[in-house]
Design an enzyme around this catalytic site. Structure first.
Site, PDB file in Angstrom:
ATOM      1  N   ARG A 258      93.972  33.022 114.039  1.00 56.85           N
ATOM      2  CA  ARG A 258      92.737  33.685 113.616  1.00 56.85           C
ATOM      3  C   ARG A 258      92.953  35.193 113.579  1.00 56.85           C
ATOM      4  O   ARG A 258      93.545  35.770 114.492  1.00 56.85           O
ATOM      5  CB  ARG A 258      91.585  33.340 114.561  1.00 56.85           C
ATOM      6  CG  ARG A 258      91.248  31.851 114.520  1.00 56.85           C
ATOM      7  CD  ARG A 258      90.064  31.490 115.377  1.00 56.85           C
ATOM      8  NE  ARG A 258      89.870  30.041 115.372  1.00 56.85           N
ATOM      9  CZ  ARG A 258      88.962  29.402 116.089  1.00 56.85           C
ATOM     10  NH1 ARG A 258      88.158  30.086 116.882  1.00 56.85           N
ATOM     11  NH2 ARG A 258      88.856  28.079 116.029  1.00 56.85           N
ATOM     12  N   ARG A 273      90.533  36.871 123.237  1.00 58.35           N
ATOM     13  CA  ARG A 273      90.543  36.834 121.765  1.00 58.35           C
ATOM     14  C   ARG A 273      91.942  37.196 121.287  1.00 58.35           C
ATOM     15  O   ARG A 273      92.361  38.349 121.397  1.00 58.35           O
ATOM     16  CB  ARG A 273      89.528  37.824 121.191  1.00 58.35           C
ATOM     17  CG  ARG A 273      88.076  37.446 121.411  1.00 58.35           C
ATOM     18  CD  ARG A 273      87.155  38.458 120.757  1.00 58.35           C
ATOM     19  NE  ARG A 273      85.757  38.170 121.014  1.00 58.35           N
ATOM     20  CZ  ARG A 273      84.989  37.404 120.248  1.00 58.35           C
ATOM     21  NH1 ARG A 273      85.507  36.864 119.157  1.00 58.35           N
ATOM     22  NH2 ARG A 273      83.729  37.190 120.553  1.00 58.35           N
ATOM     23  N   GLU A 345      82.600  31.142 126.006  1.00 51.33           N
ATOM     24  CA  GLU A 345      82.778  29.873 125.294  1.00 51.33           C
ATOM     25  C   GLU A 345      84.185  29.329 125.497  1.00 51.33           C
ATOM     26  O   GLU A 345      85.175  30.030 125.295  1.00 51.33           O
ATOM     27  CB  GLU A 345      82.531  30.065 123.797  1.00 51.33           C
ATOM     28  CG  GLU A 345      82.748  28.803 122.980  1.00 51.33           C
ATOM     29  CD  GLU A 345      82.902  29.063 121.490  1.00 51.33           C
ATOM     30  OE1 GLU A 345      83.626  28.295 120.834  1.00 51.33           O
ATOM     31  OE2 GLU A 345      82.309  30.043 121.005  1.00 51.33           O
ATOM     32  N   SER A 348      83.510  23.844 121.830  1.00 52.93           N
ATOM     33  CA  SER A 348      82.473  23.820 120.806  1.00 52.93           C
ATOM     34  C   SER A 348      82.551  22.469 120.118  1.00 52.93           C
ATOM     35  O   SER A 348      83.645  21.987 119.808  1.00 52.93           O
ATOM     36  CB  SER A 348      82.717  24.946 119.800  1.00 52.93           C
ATOM     37  OG  SER A 348      81.777  24.908 118.755  1.00 52.93           O
ATOM     38  N   ARG A 384      92.457  29.428 125.734  1.00 50.19           N
ATOM     39  CA  ARG A 384      91.451  30.291 126.368  1.00 50.19           C
ATOM     40  C   ARG A 384      91.004  29.773 127.731  1.00 50.19           C
ATOM     41  O   ARG A 384      90.544  30.547 128.587  1.00 50.19           O
ATOM     42  CB  ARG A 384      90.240  30.446 125.442  1.00 50.19           C
ATOM     43  CG  ARG A 384      89.183  31.384 125.986  1.00 50.19           C
ATOM     44  CD  ARG A 384      87.967  31.457 125.115  1.00 50.19           C
ATOM     45  NE  ARG A 384      88.159  32.326 123.958  1.00 50.19           N
ATOM     46  CZ  ARG A 384      87.159  32.732 123.167  1.00 50.19           C
ATOM     47  NH1 ARG A 384      85.915  32.330 123.409  1.00 50.19           N
ATOM     48  NH2 ARG A 384      87.398  33.512 122.145  1.00 50.19           N
TER      49      ARG A 384
END
Length: 420
Positions: A258, A273, A345, A348, A384
């Site tokens: 990403r 991130r 988070e 998801s 993460r």
């Protein structure tokens, strides 16, 4: 794409979905107008073509005297049919563009609003009270010699890193445990491609408003995936599935990429991130009427994983304006970060209803008829998670407590010691 029959019969429901997303209601009217224009253009073409066929059949029956006039009419009719064919194709393209401009219709119960308008469904686990000043995940990992950000930046640029030693072992243990949980619950484990063609990336809905998050390789006209959801959604492209025996469930293990284009200045320290990470992602094909049950099942599995790694977390129902274009509803699990005094988070799960399947031509056969399948996805573990593990399970002496469920994947170790 959304079901045009649903839009025709329930235009106000689609407008309400747009309002809850903070999107334009005008797009619904534009879609209905494009649909009407498409159907009118197609009817005109088919009527003219039927007349052309009738005229062609009359040529062989015509007298010698009448044949030249009929041939002239046939030539004129052919031009008319060709023009109407082009008009019908143009109208169909305009309809497709208008349909793709509208995100998936949100399900009842999804909160209206944006990023901060989620609703908290529940809190699980106790937030730890430290009897020492806790370190952030980067300091904990550095003390264990588990992570090297400096050399990651030197080799690949900012937001890249090396997991090393116990860091690498911990990630492999976490992902392997996730793979075992997936297989134990009926998912077929898959190692998926991380490069996909444009039709697959577009079909999943990732080339919309957030396309700047995706790495594109122009020399090959391919994209690096940000989740194995993309490759798993494309797995059955243009196929008709037999779901009479129940949903088809896959779990994809892959590296993910990403650009984090919209996160300038956010979470720049450590690995919250990053541009590259690993993930085990669940993906389901099912009948539309089974999608809500499957969605809750995916969430339950995510919570089982969080229980295994002994992390306190909360579950939120994401607001409509914070959903991706393909999601009709999304639940996030957010783990507690002690040093930032916030939830982050870590999983998801989205119910995409028939939105992706319509774009990718994936149907299921039911009672002799074909209907668009529903697709769902959910994260079972990702890099993460190490952030939350390092922070919540650190000890005063710099060691790291290993949750009991992870120990079989780490040679039975119950802790990692800091590097002297």
């Amino acid at each position: 794409m959304i079901d045009i029959r649903f839009v025709r019969e329930n235009p106000e429901a689609v407008r309400e979905s747009q309002r809850r997303r903070g999107a334009s209601e005008q797009l619904v009217d534009e879609l209905l107008a494009a649909d009407e224009a498409r159907r009118s253009a197609l009817l005109a073409f088919e009527t003219a073509r039927a007349a052309q066929n009738e005229l062609s059949r009359s040529i062989g029956k015509a007298s010698k005297e009448d044949r030249p006039a009929i041939l002239a009419q046939a030539k004129q009719k052919k031009q008319e049919v060709d023009d109407l064919d082009k008009a019908a194709k143009a109208a169909d393209a305009a309809y497709t563009e208008a349909n793709r401009a509208i995100d998936n219709v949100v399900l009842p119960g999804v909160p209206a609003g944006g990023e901060d308008d989620f609703t908290v469904l529940r809190h699980v686990g106790d937030i730890r009270e430290f009897d020492f000043e806790p370190k952030d995940h980067l300091d904990v990992a550095t003390g264990l010699d588990a992570l090297d950000m400096e050399r990651g930046t030197k080799v690949s640029g900012s937001r890249f890193y090396y997991l090393k030693g116990v860091g690498a072992r911990l990630e492999l243990a976490l992902l392997t445990m996730a793979a075992d949980v997936a297989e134990a619950n009926g998912f077929t484990l898959m190692i998926t491609p991380t490069l996909v063609n444009p039709d697959i990336m577009s079909g999943t809905g990732f080339l919309g408003a957030h396309s700047d998050e995706i790495y594109y390789l122009p020399a090959d006209d391919q994209y690096l995936v940000g989740t194995s959801e993309v490759a798993l959604a494309g797995y059955h492209k243009d196929e008709i599935l037999d779901l009479s025996g129940g949903p088809r469930r896959y779990a994809g293990w892959s590296s993910c990429y990403r650009r984090e284009a919209g996160s300038y200045g956010k979470d720049t320290r450590g690995i919250i991130r990053v541009h590259q990470f690993n993930k085990v992602e669940m993906f389901v094909y099912c009948r539309m009427e089974d999608s809500i049950v499957e969605h809750n099942r995916l969430l339950k599995l995510e919570e089982q994983m969080l229980a295994k790694v002994e992390l306190p977390y909360r579950v939120i129902n994401t607001a409509a304006g914070d959903l991706g274009s393909s999601a009709a509803q999304k639940y996030d699990c957010e783990a507690w970060l002690p040093t930032q005094n916030r939830f982050m988070e870590v999983t998801s799960t989205s119910n995409c209803t028939t939105y992706q399947a319509r774009r990718l031509g994936i149907r299921e056969k039911f009672e002799g008829e074909n209907a668009a399948a529903a697709t769902l996805n959910g994260t079972l573990a990702t890099t993460r998670w190490l952030v939350a593990l390092f922070e919540n399970h650190q000890q005063a002496d710099g060691s790291l407590y290993i949750p009991e469920a992870l120990r079989p994947y780490l040679g039975g170790k119950d802790h990692f010691d800091p590097v002297a």
